[in-house]
Design a protein around this motif. Structure first.
Motif, mmCIF file in Angstrom:
data_model
loop_
_atom_site.group_PDB
_atom_site.id
_atom_site.type_symbol
_atom_site.label_atom_id
_atom_site.label_comp_id
_atom_site.label_asym_id
_atom_site.label_seq_id
_atom_site.Cartn_x
_atom_site.Cartn_y
_atom_site.Cartn_z
ATOM 1 N N GLU A 183 21.698 43.587 81.645
ATOM 2 C CA GLU A 183 22.163 42.899 82.852
ATOM 3 C C GLU A 183 23.586 42.370 82.682
ATOM 4 O OE1 GLU A 183 21.028 42.349 85.845
ATOM 5 O OE2 GLU A 183 18.968 43.057 85.791
ATOM 6 N N ALA A 184 23.901 41.859 81.496
ATOM 7 C CA ALA A 184 25.252 41.351 81.259
ATOM 8 C C ALA A 184 26.281 42.465 81.390
ATOM 9 C CB ALA A 184 25.335 40.697 79.881
ATOM 10 N N HIS A 185 25.915 43.642 80.925
ATOM 11 C CA HIS A 185 26.826 44.779 81.048
ATOM 12 C C HIS A 185 26.929 45.242 82.494
ATOM 13 C CE1 HIS A 185 28.190 49.019 80.712
ATOM 14 N NE2 HIS A 185 29.002 48.481 79.816
ATOM 15 N N GLU A 186 25.794 45.288 83.204
ATOM 16 C CA GLU A 186 25.808 45.734 84.594
ATOM 17 C C GLU A 186 26.547 44.753 85.502
ATOM 18 O OE1 GLU A 186 21.778 46.308 85.757
ATOM 19 O OE2 GLU A 186 21.478 48.079 84.479
ATOM 20 N N GLU A 187 26.407 43.472 85.257
ATOM 21 C CA GLU A 187 26.975 42.466 86.158
ATOM 22 C C GLU A 187 28.460 42.216 85.904
ATOM 23 O OE1 GLU A 187 24.742 38.868 86.095
ATOM 24 O OE2 GLU A 187 22.968 39.758 87.022
ATOM 25 N N VAL A 188 28.829 42.079 84.637
ATOM 26 C CA VAL A 188 30.222 41.698 84.351
ATOM 27 C C VAL A 188 30.908 42.627 83.351
ATOM 28 C CG1 VAL A 188 29.834 39.280 84.926
ATOM 29 C CG2 VAL A 188 29.505 40.032 82.562
ATOM 30 N N GLY A 189 30.229 43.679 82.913
ATOM 31 C CA GLY A 189 30.853 44.640 82.008
ATOM 32 C C GLY A 189 31.017 44.144 80.589
ATOM 33 N N LEU A 190 30.223 43.148 80.176
ATOM 34 C CA LEU A 190 30.323 42.623 78.811
ATOM 35 C C LEU A 190 29.692 43.615 77.839
ATOM 36 C CD1 LEU A 190 31.212 40.255 77.039
ATOM 37 C CD2 LEU A 190 28.972 39.215 77.433
#
Length: 225
Positions: A117-124
């Motif tokens: 989710e962190a990658h999907e939402e903010v690209g982290l």
């Protein structure tokens, strides 16, 4: 949040970055609580009204397992990376949140869900993230059971905000969020019973509800002696 929980506690109000992460590694683990998916086990907050609300929600609605990432960016002054949710989302629209969301059947673990989710939402990117452990389970009035993952994040990352889910991503000093003087206690009515919740306003940002509640749990787990 009972009177005993809301009372002042002797605590370290500020920790060095290395001491914060050392305490977190000593006190947290990756054991998944049964209450994440078991509707017969209802999480507790210590606040009578909130606990009653969670019990009613558990009886009326299916459990909705979720995971969030608490990204502590290891700067000279550590910060917490937060998001402002898009105003058109079906739940918690426009609110300040951690990166995260529902646990999908394809997720191998709550940790995997939080990282996805962190990658999907903010690209982290995961290469910048060092997971440390799960915090206590936190329930919401919409039936979500949220399992937060505390993580150390190395500086140097670039964010790419998904405008369909997130309006903005920003950082707040960890020292501000872990200072109990900034932990305001507000209340609302739920079916004739008052329930208390935390709020931590920061500049123009109103951090409250589940996000502030999870931050308060982090403070109690890591900072209280």
């Amino acid at each position: 949040m009972t009177d005993s929980i809301l009372a002042a506690h002797p605590a370290v109000t500020k920790l060095r970055s290395d001491e914060f992460f050392h305490r977190a590694q000593q006190r947290l683990n990756f054991n998944v609580p049964a209450a994440l998916t078991d509707p017969n086990i209802v999480p507790t907050s210590g606040d009578e009204g909130t606990d009653r609300m969670w019990k009613i929600i558990a009886e009326e609605n299916p459990v909705r397992p979720a995971a969030v990432l608490i990204p502590i960016v290891e700067r000279d002054e550590p910060t917490v990376l937060l998001t402002q949710r898009s105003p058109h989302l079906s739940s918690h629209a426009g609110q300040i949140s951690f990166p995260g969301g529902k646990i999908d059947p394809t997720d191998r673990s709550p940790l995997d869900a939080a990282l996805r989710e962190a990658h999907e939402e903010v690209g982290l990117e995961r290469t910048f993230i060092e997971p440390i452990g799960y915090l206590d389970l936190y329930a919401t009035g919409l039936g979500f059971r949220i399992l937060p993952t505390l993580a150390r994040v190395k500086p140097g990352f670039e964010l790419h905000v998904n405008a369909g889910e997130v309006d903005d991503a920003f950082e707040v000093p960890l020292s501000f969020l872990m200072n109990p003087e900034n932990h305001q206690i507000h209340s609302r009515e739920f079916r004739g019973m008052e329930r208390s919740f935390y709020a931590m306003p920061f500049a123009e940002r109103y951090i409250w509800g589940a996000t502030a509640g999870i931050l308060r749990v982090l403070y109690e787990r890591i900072y209280l002696s």
